[in-house]
Write a protein that holds these residues in place. Sequence first.
Motif, PDB file in Angstrom:
ATOM      1  N   LEU A 100      43.988  36.746 -19.070  1.00 47.17           N
ATOM      2  CA  LEU A 100      43.767  36.509 -20.500  1.00 47.17           C
ATOM      3  C   LEU A 100      42.887  37.603 -21.088  1.00 47.17           C
ATOM      4  N   ALA A 101      41.798  37.914 -20.416  1.00 47.01           N
ATOM      5  CA  ALA A 101      40.877  38.947 -20.897  1.00 47.01           C
ATOM      6  C   ALA A 101      41.524  40.330 -20.897  1.00 47.01           C
ATOM      7  N   ASP A 102      42.546  40.522 -20.063  1.00 41.98           N
ATOM      8  CA  ASP A 102      43.206  41.823 -19.967  1.00 41.98           C
ATOM      9  C   ASP A 102      44.290  42.046 -21.015  1.00 41.98           C
ATOM     10  N   LEU A 103      44.620  41.044 -21.820  1.00 45.68           N
ATOM     11  CA  LEU A 103      45.661  41.214 -22.837  1.00 45.68           C
ATOM     12  C   LEU A 103      45.250  42.321 -23.810  1.00 45.68           C
ATOM     13  N   PRO A 104      46.070  43.353 -23.973  1.00 42.70           N
ATOM     14  CA  PRO A 104      45.643  44.543 -24.712  1.00 42.70           C
ATOM     15  C   PRO A 104      45.652  44.417 -26.229  1.00 42.70           C
ATOM     16  N   ALA A 105      46.325  43.413 -26.798  1.00 42.67           N
ATOM     17  CA  ALA A 105      46.449  43.344 -28.252  1.00 42.67           C
ATOM     18  C   ALA A 105      45.747  42.131 -28.862  1.00 42.67           C
ATOM     19  N   LEU A 106      44.900  41.450 -28.108  1.00 47.06           N
ATOM     20  CA  LEU A 106      44.211  40.277 -28.631  1.00 47.06           C
ATOM     21  C   LEU A 106      43.381  40.627 -29.862  1.00 47.06           C
ATOM     22  N   GLU A 107      43.489  39.805 -30.891  1.00 50.25           N
ATOM     23  CA  GLU A 107      42.656  39.963 -32.083  1.00 50.25           C
ATOM     24  C   GLU A 107      41.736  38.768 -32.285  1.00 50.25           C
ATOM     25  N   PHE A 108      42.196  37.588 -31.913  1.00 48.96           N
ATOM     26  CA  PHE A 108      41.431  36.355 -32.115  1.00 48.96           C
ATOM     27  C   PHE A 108      41.332  35.600 -30.797  1.00 48.96           C
ATOM     28  N   VAL A 109      40.107  35.274 -30.387  1.00 47.53           N
ATOM     29  CA  VAL A 109      39.892  34.465 -29.195  1.00 47.53           C
ATOM     30  C   VAL A 109      38.922  33.358 -29.570  1.00 47.53           C
ATOM     31  N   ASN A 110      39.363  32.115 -29.403  1.00 44.70           N
ATOM     32  CA  ASN A 110      38.489  30.973 -29.629  1.00 44.70           C
ATOM     33  C   ASN A 110      38.591  30.064 -28.416  1.00 44.70           C
ATOM     34  N   LEU A 111      37.586  30.148 -27.566  1.00 41.53           N
ATOM     35  CA  LEU A 111      37.495  29.298 -26.387  1.00 41.53           C
ATOM     36  C   LEU A 111      36.213  28.473 -26.437  1.00 41.53           C
ATOM     37  N   GLY A 112      35.695  28.277 -27.642  1.00 42.31           N
ATOM     38  CA  GLY A 112      34.457  27.547 -27.823  1.00 42.31           C
ATOM     39  C   GLY A 112      34.599  26.070 -27.523  1.00 42.31           C
ATOM     40  N   LEU A 122      38.966  41.067 -33.213  1.00 46.46           N
ATOM     41  CA  LEU A 122      38.285  40.852 -34.487  1.00 46.46           C
ATOM     42  C   LEU A 122      37.334  39.665 -34.436  1.00 46.46           C
ATOM     43  N   HIS A 123      37.768  38.590 -33.792  1.00 37.81           N
ATOM     44  CA  HIS A 123      36.987  37.351 -33.721  1.00 37.81           C
ATOM     45  C   HIS A 123      36.875  36.932 -32.258  1.00 37.81           C
ATOM     46  N   LEU A 124      35.645  36.719 -31.797  1.00 38.19           N
ATOM     47  CA  LEU A 124      35.417  36.245 -30.437  1.00 38.19           C
ATOM     48  C   LEU A 124      34.468  35.060 -30.487  1.00 38.19           C
ATOM     49  N   TYR A 125      35.013  33.891 -30.172  1.00 38.47           N
ATOM     50  CA  TYR A 125      34.250  32.643 -30.153  1.00 38.47           C
ATOM     51  C   TYR A 125      34.249  32.098 -28.727  1.00 38.47           C
ATOM     52  N   LEU A 126      33.116  32.182 -28.083  1.00 39.97           N
ATOM     53  CA  LEU A 126      32.940  31.637 -26.741  1.00 39.97           C
ATOM     54  C   LEU A 126      31.774  30.655 -26.721  1.00 39.97           C
ATOM     55  N   ASP A 127      31.412  30.129 -27.864  1.00 40.14           N
ATOM     56  CA  ASP A 127      30.252  29.262 -27.999  1.00 40.14           C
ATOM     57  C   ASP A 127      30.429  27.936 -27.261  1.00 40.14           C
TER      58      ASP A 127
END
Length: 120
Positions: free
Chosen positions: A4-16, A33-38
């Motif tokens: 998942l972390a290796d995906l080259p075109a990720l723009e939005f990640v919400n795993l909070g 652009l957006h990284l939510y790991l809260d």
Amino acid sequence: PQELADLPALEFVNLGHNQLTGSFPKFASQDLLHLYLDMNQFKGSIDNDFANRHPLLFRLNLAENQLTGTIPASLTKLENLDELNLSKNQFKGSIPADIGKLTSMKGLYLDDNELIGTIP
């Protein structure tokens, strides 16, 4: 998973708001652009190269984890950063002196850490 972390075109990640564990992940996408790991249980620190890997980052929410170390001064290079939430972790040291140069910043949350010194 690392895939998942290796995906080259990720723009939005919400795993909070989960119970994810392990070290703070390194995402490969420079388009992030957006990284939510809260509200997880990530440990470790934010490496100094984080800002170089994610120059377009607009929102970063790492609140309520178990992150340690200092807040990297390199985060102040994220010119598009609108919101930075690092609250409720275990960061130590001072707030980076150049944080005030982030003129796009609308929300800064650093509460409930172990920060010292003056407000820049």
